[in-house]
Motif scaffolding. Structure first.
Motif, PDB file in Angstrom:
ATOM      1  N   GLY A 112       0.758  -1.288  -0.029  1.00  0.00           N
ATOM      2  CA  GLY A 112      -0.021  -0.033   0.218  1.00  0.00           C
ATOM      3  C   GLY A 112       1.082   1.138   0.017  1.00  0.00           C
ATOM      4  N   SER A 113       1.882   1.319   0.938  1.00  0.00           N
ATOM      5  CA  SER A 113       2.883   2.545   1.001  1.00  0.00           C
ATOM      6  C   SER A 113       3.860   2.361   0.119  1.00  0.00           C
ATOM      7  CB  SER A 113       3.142   2.750   2.517  1.00  0.00           C
ATOM      8  OG  SER A 113       3.964   1.570   2.835  1.00  0.00           O
ATOM      9  N   LYS A 114       4.250   1.176  -0.611  1.00  0.00           N
ATOM     10  CA  LYS A 114       5.350   1.184  -1.278  1.00  0.00           C
ATOM     11  C   LYS A 114       6.564   0.982  -0.274  1.00  0.00           C
ATOM     12  CE  LYS A 114       3.025   1.159  -5.368  1.00  0.00           C
ATOM     13  NZ  LYS A 114       2.027   0.303  -5.216  1.00  0.00           N
ATOM     14  N   GLU A 115       6.580   0.911   0.737  1.00  0.00           N
ATOM     15  CA  GLU A 115       7.951   0.900   1.655  1.00  0.00           C
ATOM     16  C   GLU A 115       8.267  -0.423   2.107  1.00  0.00           C
ATOM     17  OE1 GLU A 115       6.885   5.223   3.795  1.00  0.00           O
ATOM     18  OE2 GLU A 115       6.942   3.306   4.849  1.00  0.00           O
ATOM     19  N   MET A 116       9.610  -0.616   1.927  1.00  0.00           N
ATOM     20  CA  MET A 116      10.240  -1.876   2.536  1.00  0.00           C
ATOM     21  C   MET A 116      11.065  -1.446   3.651  1.00  0.00           C
ATOM     22  SD  MET A 116      12.780  -4.549   0.460  1.00  0.00           S
ATOM     23  CE  MET A 116      11.395  -5.398  -0.354  1.00  0.00           C
ATOM     24  N   THR A 117      10.853  -2.186   4.756  1.00  0.00           N
ATOM     25  CA  THR A 117      11.533  -1.809   6.237  1.00  0.00           C
ATOM     26  C   THR A 117      12.174  -2.859   6.664  1.00  0.00           C
ATOM     27  OG1 THR A 117       9.573  -0.097   6.478  1.00  0.00           O
ATOM     28  CG2 THR A 117      11.108  -0.642   8.222  1.00  0.00           C
ATOM     29  N   VAL A 118      13.394  -2.705   7.304  1.00  0.00           N
ATOM     30  CA  VAL A 118      13.976  -3.736   8.088  1.00  0.00           C
ATOM     31  C   VAL A 118      14.311  -3.094   9.394  1.00  0.00           C
ATOM     32  CG1 VAL A 118      16.060  -5.273   8.273  1.00  0.00           C
ATOM     33  CG2 VAL A 118      15.273  -4.677   6.200  1.00  0.00           C
ATOM     34  N   ILE A 119      14.008  -3.857  10.485  1.00  0.00           N
ATOM     35  CA  ILE A 119      14.187  -3.190  11.942  1.00  0.00           C
ATOM     36  C   ILE A 119      14.989  -4.265  12.543  1.00  0.00           C
ATOM     37  CG2 ILE A 119      13.160  -2.496  14.090  1.00  0.00           C
ATOM     38  CD1 ILE A 119      10.827  -1.755  12.493  1.00  0.00           C
ATOM     39  N   MET A 120      16.275  -4.064  12.678  1.00  0.00           N
ATOM     40  CA  MET A 120      17.094  -5.008  13.519  1.00  0.00           C
ATOM     41  C   MET A 120      16.858  -4.823  15.160  1.00  0.00           C
ATOM     42  SD  MET A 120      18.603  -6.632  10.974  1.00  0.00           S
ATOM     43  CE  MET A 120      19.813  -7.457  11.926  1.00  0.00           C
ATOM     44  N   THR A 121      17.021  -5.684  15.866  1.00  0.00           N
ATOM     45  CA  THR A 121      17.298  -5.537  17.227  1.00  0.00           C
ATOM     46  C   THR A 121      18.697  -4.881  17.766  1.00  0.00           C
ATOM     47  OG1 THR A 121      18.276  -7.762  17.548  1.00  0.00           O
ATOM     48  CG2 THR A 121      15.720  -7.581  17.746  1.00  0.00           C
ATOM     49  N   THR A 122      18.656  -4.676  18.980  1.00  0.00           N
ATOM     50  CA  THR A 122      20.017  -3.930  19.277  1.00  0.00           C
ATOM     51  C   THR A 122      21.358  -4.644  19.122  1.00  0.00           C
ATOM     52  OG1 THR A 122      18.872  -2.806  21.253  1.00  0.00           O
ATOM     53  CG2 THR A 122      20.988  -2.774  21.405  1.00  0.00           C
ATOM     54  N   GLY A 123      22.161  -4.070  18.688  1.00  0.00           N
ATOM     55  CA  GLY A 123      23.472  -4.790  18.350  1.00  0.00           C
ATOM     56  C   GLY A 123      23.009  -5.537  16.808  1.00  0.00           C
ATOM     57  N   GLY A 124      22.017  -5.321  16.157  1.00  0.00           N
ATOM     58  CA  GLY A 124      21.938  -6.130  14.833  1.00  0.00           C
ATOM     59  C   GLY A 124      23.038  -5.394  13.931  1.00  0.00           C
ATOM     60  N   LYS A 125      23.381  -6.151  12.728  1.00  0.00           N
ATOM     61  CA  LYS A 125      23.943  -5.671  11.899  1.00  0.00           C
ATOM     62  C   LYS A 125      23.556  -6.220  10.563  1.00  0.00           C
ATOM     63  CE  LYS A 125      28.302  -6.897  11.099  1.00  0.00           C
ATOM     64  NZ  LYS A 125      29.921  -7.168  11.561  1.00  0.00           N
ATOM     65  N   ILE A 126      23.630  -5.448   9.292  1.00  0.00           N
ATOM     66  CA  ILE A 126      23.432  -5.980   7.933  1.00  0.00           C
ATOM     67  C   ILE A 126      24.619  -5.883   7.394  1.00  0.00           C
ATOM     68  CG2 ILE A 126      22.126  -5.779   6.018  1.00  0.00           C
ATOM     69  CD1 ILE A 126      19.935  -4.202   7.565  1.00  0.00           C
ATOM     70  N   THR A 127      24.976  -7.233   6.616  1.00  0.00           N
ATOM     71  CA  THR A 127      26.132  -7.209   5.749  1.00  0.00           C
ATOM     72  C   THR A 127      25.764  -7.559   4.290  1.00  0.00           C
ATOM     73  OG1 THR A 127      27.524  -7.711   7.886  1.00  0.00           O
ATOM     74  CG2 THR A 127      28.153  -8.380   5.588  1.00  0.00           C
ATOM     75  N   ALA A 128      26.406  -7.107   3.379  1.00  0.00           N
ATOM     76  CA  ALA A 128      26.172  -7.524   2.023  1.00  0.00           C
ATOM     77  C   ALA A 128      27.241  -7.690   1.452  1.00  0.00           C
ATOM     78  CB  ALA A 128      25.220  -6.288   1.292  1.00  0.00           C
ATOM     79  N   TYR A 129      27.619  -8.666   0.453  1.00  0.00           N
ATOM     80  CA  TYR A 129      28.456  -9.012  -0.152  1.00  0.00           C
ATOM     81  C   TYR A 129      28.299  -8.832  -1.760  1.00  0.00           C
ATOM     82  CZ  TYR A 129      30.973 -10.691   3.923  1.00  0.00           C
ATOM     83  OH  TYR A 129      31.424 -10.474   5.221  1.00  0.00           O
ATOM     84  N   ALA A 130      28.729  -7.990  -2.361  1.00  0.00           N
ATOM     85  CA  ALA A 130      28.327  -7.852  -4.098  1.00  0.00           C
ATOM     86  C   ALA A 130      29.575  -7.488  -4.678  1.00  0.00           C
ATOM     87  CB  ALA A 130      27.268  -6.593  -4.034  1.00  0.00           C
ATOM     88  N   PRO A 131      30.343  -8.662  -5.275  1.00  0.00           N
ATOM     89  CA  PRO A 131      31.705  -8.371  -5.809  1.00  0.00           C
ATOM     90  C   PRO A 131      31.369  -7.602  -7.296  1.00  0.00           C
ATOM     91  CG  PRO A 131      31.303 -10.833  -5.181  1.00  0.00           C
ATOM     92  CD  PRO A 131      30.079 -10.084  -4.960  1.00  0.00           C
ATOM     93  N   GLY A 132      30.040  -7.297  -7.615  1.00  0.00           N
ATOM     94  CA  GLY A 132      29.835  -6.717  -8.786  1.00  0.00           C
ATOM     95  C   GLY A 132      29.375  -5.180  -8.584  1.00  0.00           C
ATOM     96  N   GLY A 133      29.401  -5.075  -7.132  1.00  0.00           N
ATOM     97  CA  GLY A 133      28.764  -3.714  -7.039  1.00  0.00           C
ATOM     98  C   GLY A 133      27.662  -3.338  -6.686  1.00  0.00           C
ATOM     99  N   VAL A 134      27.385  -2.286  -6.094  1.00  0.00           N
ATOM    100  CA  VAL A 134      25.672  -2.097  -5.453  1.00  0.00           C
ATOM    101  C   VAL A 134      25.391  -0.714  -6.229  1.00  0.00           C
ATOM    102  CG1 VAL A 134      24.465  -1.462  -3.473  1.00  0.00           C
ATOM    103  CG2 VAL A 134      26.252  -3.150  -3.170  1.00  0.00           C
ATOM    104  N   ALA A 135      24.143  -0.504  -6.645  1.00  0.00           N
ATOM    105  CA  ALA A 135      23.621   0.586  -7.299  1.00  0.00           C
ATOM    106  C   ALA A 135      22.328   0.841  -6.565  1.00  0.00           C
ATOM    107  CB  ALA A 135      23.549   0.401  -8.827  1.00  0.00           C
TER     108      ALA A 135
END
Length: 190
Positions: A112-135
């Protein structure tokens, strides 16, 4: 054995509701408590198990259904994913697709709102590996410190509300030696 009683037992065992009693994570199997019966170790559905694979282990106490095509519980399969009082639906919104994890981390997309959300708990971390890059196409807002370990190339202007510091020299308050005050301007840096 009475053939009618055996047929009735098999029919009763073809589809049985229950709850997850135990999980063997290494073998991706579980045991189900259904009525007075405790099943042996049965395989559970994981969403996809071919060239695309997903896995989310069932939780103890999670409601499920055992499907035994022949009516023999020992050959059954377990379908998990039935909400209950212990594990209620994370949302009742028809436009929200979300996942809530046991530690409180939440991921969702609201159509409906066209929103994607990630809520991490305290100390949470997001790691992405993209050898071709990130756009990223669109405006980006970052609240917090940004650390970059390689060069930064900027094709447009760089604006700073406070100051810019390079090799210990700040842009706002640094001075140049060897010049006299007056109306003359110094030459460009070399």
């Amino acid at each position: 054995m009475n053939p009618i009683a055996d047929l009735r037992r098999r029919l009763d065992n073809m589809i049985r509701p229950g709850t997850i009693y135990a999980v063997d994570h290494a073998q991706t199997r579980c045991r189900v408590k259904t009525g007075d019966l405790l099943t042996g170790w049965l395989r559970y559905f994981v969403g996809r198990a071919g060239s695309v694979r997903r896995h989310s282990a069932p939780s103890l106490g999670e409601q499920c259904t055992v499907f035994s095509p022949s009516g023999e519980m020992a050959t059954g399969f377990v379908l998990v994913g039935i909400n209950s009082d212990q594990f209620p639906a994370p949302s009742v919104s028809p436009s929200l697709d979300s996942t809530t994890y046991a530690d409180g981390t939440w991921f969702g997309y609201d159509m409906g709102s066209k929103e994607m959300t990630v809520i991490m708990t305290t100390g949470g971390k997001i790691t992405a590996y993209a050898p071709g890059g990130v756009a990223i196409h669109g405006d980006v807002t970052i609240t917090g410190t940004v650390t970059v370990s390689e060069d930064v190339a900027v094709k447009g202007s760089v604006k700073a509300d406070k100051d810019v510091v390079a090799s210990g020299v700040d842009l706002v308050t640094h001075t140049h030696g060897g010049v006299e005050r007056g109306s003359s301007r110094t030459e460009a840096p070399q």
